[in-house]
Scaffold this motif. Structure first.
Motif, mmCIF file in Angstrom:
data_model
loop_
_atom_site.group_PDB
_atom_site.id
_atom_site.type_symbol
_atom_site.label_atom_id
_atom_site.label_comp_id
_atom_site.label_asym_id
_atom_site.label_seq_id
_atom_site.Cartn_x
_atom_site.Cartn_y
_atom_site.Cartn_z
ATOM 1 N N THR A 14 0.867 -1.174 0.000
ATOM 2 C CA THR A 14 0.000 0.000 0.000
ATOM 3 C C THR A 14 0.903 1.224 0.000
ATOM 4 O OG1 THR A 14 0.014 0.119 2.381
ATOM 5 C CG2 THR A 14 -1.728 -1.181 1.390
ATOM 6 N N ARG A 16 1.061 3.691 1.873
ATOM 7 C CA ARG A 16 1.530 4.052 3.198
ATOM 8 C C ARG A 16 2.765 3.254 3.597
ATOM 9 N NH1 ARG A 16 -1.900 7.206 6.628
ATOM 10 N NH2 ARG A 16 -0.424 7.723 8.262
ATOM 11 N N GLU A 17 2.696 1.953 3.282
ATOM 12 C CA GLU A 17 3.822 1.108 3.667
ATOM 13 C C GLU A 17 5.074 1.476 2.885
ATOM 14 O OE1 GLU A 17 3.799 -3.356 4.071
ATOM 15 O OE2 GLU A 17 1.710 -2.808 4.484
ATOM 16 N N GLN A 19 5.739 4.319 1.667
ATOM 17 C CA GLN A 19 6.221 5.598 2.200
ATOM 18 C C GLN A 19 7.080 5.380 3.434
ATOM 19 O OE1 GLN A 19 3.686 8.899 2.823
ATOM 20 N NE2 GLN A 19 2.590 8.647 0.904
ATOM 21 N N LYS A 20 6.617 4.463 4.289
ATOM 22 C CA LYS A 20 7.355 4.157 5.519
ATOM 23 C C LYS A 20 8.759 3.680 5.181
ATOM 24 C CE LYS A 20 4.196 2.073 8.564
ATOM 25 N NZ LYS A 20 3.857 0.890 9.345
ATOM 26 N N LEU B 104 6.538 12.625 3.191
ATOM 27 C CA LEU B 104 6.108 11.255 3.465
ATOM 28 C C LEU B 104 5.423 11.165 4.820
ATOM 29 C CD1 LEU B 104 9.338 9.423 2.265
ATOM 30 C CD2 LEU B 104 7.242 9.830 0.972
ATOM 31 N N LYS B 105 4.519 10.168 4.897
ATOM 32 C CA LYS B 105 3.877 9.914 6.183
ATOM 33 C C LYS B 105 4.535 8.681 6.781
ATOM 34 C CE LYS B 105 -0.702 11.837 5.427
ATOM 35 N NZ LYS B 105 -0.756 12.061 3.961
ATOM 36 N N PHE B 106 5.031 8.806 7.979
ATOM 37 C CA PHE B 106 5.608 7.635 8.641
ATOM 38 C C PHE B 106 5.478 7.814 10.148
ATOM 39 C CE2 PHE B 106 8.930 10.695 7.643
ATOM 40 C CZ PHE B 106 9.642 10.817 8.823
#
Lengths: 308, 282
Positions: A14, A16-17, A19-20, B104-106
């Motif tokens: 996803t 989000r992942e 991005q992490k 970025l979002k983390f």
């Protein structure tokens, strides 16, 4: 026969992942640098502060608990250094903020050849601290300094004054030298706040025929408050760290008159080779600065800082 | 109308007075570097040199081995290597990290950012003792590599902070458009973000250079010979040794001040934007 078939196809992560993951890799270099050279050492300083380390080559370093802190806090040298640091902080910050405010307004005014004026004002800020200190040491020199020469030739004084020879006078002269270099920085900082004020506010104040001091008090000052409070805290932190200019101008003298807390810590740690004590003193500075940083961050948040 | 004219004249006079106050100490240092020693020590002091004496500059540029000049030249080279490497390292590491913070979002994003900012506030003196032990065990005391490492960590939090504040101001749409066209995130960083963040990049580079060029405490404690000594240390040493020959100290000081001054004057218009990015956003 290919093994590829047995390997699972890359899993679609996803957004989000991914991005992490990306954030992790992008931040890794910065984290390694800052952890290795700032966070790990600062933790080790805390540990050293609980031991008696009386030389760089000491083989026996007994654990002494908070003894170093107790000794630091009960020594008169420490409190004298704290007193001088407070004086240095309050006087230099007040001076630099007042002059910086005036200079910022001048930088913002409509001037012919404003670019030249701005280039001149940038100059002291760019001069390296040590060069600035050496320059003022020369100007304040008791025998050959240009300050004494100018004052006597202008008929303002009869005899040469040992500007750096008296403990309290020397502290004030160091503050002056610091102000020459730092006021432009403060001014540019405040100028950044000034240029952000919508000119229409001033226009409408002028239409209302508001006086200049009134405009300053009820528009400029409140709008600049976030910048002012940040300058205040940043300058206070800087004053607590003041070392270079003191080392180069007076080495803490005369009679310890210019020994501020950072310089006192340096002397206890490196001249006396008492690393346990030096670490304890460092931590006292760190605690003071962390308190100031917390205040700083509170102010940032209140000033609608976009990142926080 | 007449009032406005009077105000304008007063403002110009104030600007001239301020310029003189700023330039005077520096002008005297320049003068002292050219004036013969006897003019500087005579009473009353001679302000206009009786002749131009270039001996200090000759000493600095041509002095043989073991002289003040050779120490100074070595320090100039060391300072240049250290400052340029620190700027390069801090910019690479800073740009990557700043992109992560801005785009970025983390998890723990805010906490990480605050940790970085807090490290900028820490006094160098609190890191000196363990860093001395660490550099010693790695064999990096009195080396340029050691100095570059400790100086970059000092500068990285600062560039990270300025740059992330800048990247946030670049509209998301620009990057999204490029991403729809098939550019990767890293590609977008280099093709879209970096070109649009030019003022921020210049400001960060300038601040990084000045910080590295000015750094004194680490250089004082971690270097001991011409192999790694930087200009601030060399200047403070000969300001201590040649107390009576201010001309020599002045000449060295001027040469050490020229690179940062040239950079600050050229990039002067980015000072204000850098300051606002460094703290409050307008």
């Amino acid at each position: 026969m290919t093994k590829l078939a047995t390997v699972a196809p890359p899993r679609r992560r996803t957004g989000r992942e991914s991005q992490k993951r990306l954030a992790f890799w992008l931040l890794l270099p910065a984290a390694v640098a800052v952890f290795g050279i700032i966070i790990y050492p600062i933790a080790r300083t805390l540990i050293i502060s609980f031991f008696e380390v009386e030389s760089a080559l000491a083989t026996e370093t007994p654990f002494v608990g908070i003894d170093n802190y107790v000794e630091a806090l009960s020594s008169s040298g420490f409190w004298a250094a704290i007193g001088r640091t407070l004086y240095f902080t309050v006087v230099s910050t007040a001076l630099e903020l007042t002059l910086g405010m005036m200079l910022a307004m001048l930088l913002n005014a409509r001037l012919r050849m404003r670019w030249l004026f701005r280039a001149i004002v940038v100059l002291p800020w760019a001069v390296p601290t040590i060069v600035n200190a050496a320059m003022w040491k020369g100007i304040f020199n008791a025998q050959y300094g240009s300050l004494n020469a100018a004052l006597t030739q202008l008929g303002l004084t009869d005899e040469y004054i040992a500007w750096l020879g008296d403990p309290f006078l020397a502290l004030n002269m160091v503050i002056l030298a610091d102000a020459w270099k730092t006021t432009p920085l403060v001014a540019f900082f405040l100028l950044a706040g000034l240029t952000a004020i919508n000119p229409e506010i001033y226009e409408s104040a002028k239409i209302d025929r508001a006086s200049w001091p009134r405009i300053f008090r009820s528009i400029t000052l409140p709008m600049l408050l976030p910048s002012i409070s940040i300058v205040l805290v940043l300058r206070t932190v800087e004053a607590f760290k003041a070392f270079d200019i003191i080392y180069a101008m007076t080495r803490g003298g005369p009679a310890n008159g210019t020994q501020t807390i950072a310089y006192y810590t340096y002397v206890r740690a490196f001249s006396d080779q008492n690393f346990g004590m030096g670490s304890a003193l460092s931590y006292i500075i760190v605690i003071v600065i962390l308190i100031l940083t917390t205040i700083y961050l509170r102010m940032l948040r209140r000033s609608e800082m976009s990142l926080l | 109308m007449r009032n406005q004219r009077r105000n304008s004249i007063l403002l110009h006079i104030a600007a001239v007075v301020v310029s003189i106050l700023i330039l005077l100490p520096f002008a005297w240092m320049v003068e002292a570097s050219f004036a013969p020693q006897r003019d500087l020590v005579s009473r009353p002091m001679r302000w206009i040199p009786s002749e131009i004496d270039l001996s200090r500059y000759v000493e600095i540029f041509q002095g043989g081995e073991g002289s003040v000049g050779s120490t100074f030249r070595a320090a100039m080279l060391n300072s240049t290597i250290v400052a340029v490497s620190v700027v390069a390292l801090a910019m690479i590491v800073g740009v990557l990290g700043a992109y992560a913070f801005a785009r970025l979002k983390f998890p723990f994003r805010k906490a990480t950012l605050l940790t970085f900012l807090a490290t900028y506030m820490l006094p160098q003196i609190a890191l000196l003792i363990p860093l001395y032990f660490i550099l010693n065990s790695l064999g990096l005391l009195n080396t340029l590599v050691g100095l570059i490492l400790v100086d970059s960590s000092l500068v990285i939090p600062f560039t990270l902070w300025i740059l992330s504040n800048y990247f946030v101001t670049i509209p998301d749409e620009l990057e999204e458009a490029a991403r729809i066209d098939g550019t990767s995130r890293v590609g977008a960083l280099f093709r879209i973000i970096l070109p649009s963040a030019k003022p921020g990049i210049f400001a960060a580079m300038m601040f990084a250079f000045l910080l590295a060029w000015d750094e004194f405490m680490y250089a004082l404690i971690f270097t001991s010979s011409d192999a790694a000594k930087t200009l601030p240390v060399a200047i403070s040493e000969f300001a201590g040794r040649y107390t009576t020959d201010f001309g020599l100290v002045a000449a060295g000081g001027i040469l050490a001040a020229i690179p940062p001054i040239v950079i600050a004057v050229i990039f002067q218009r980015y000072v204000v934007s850098g300051m606002s990015a460094g703290a409050v956003k307008g």
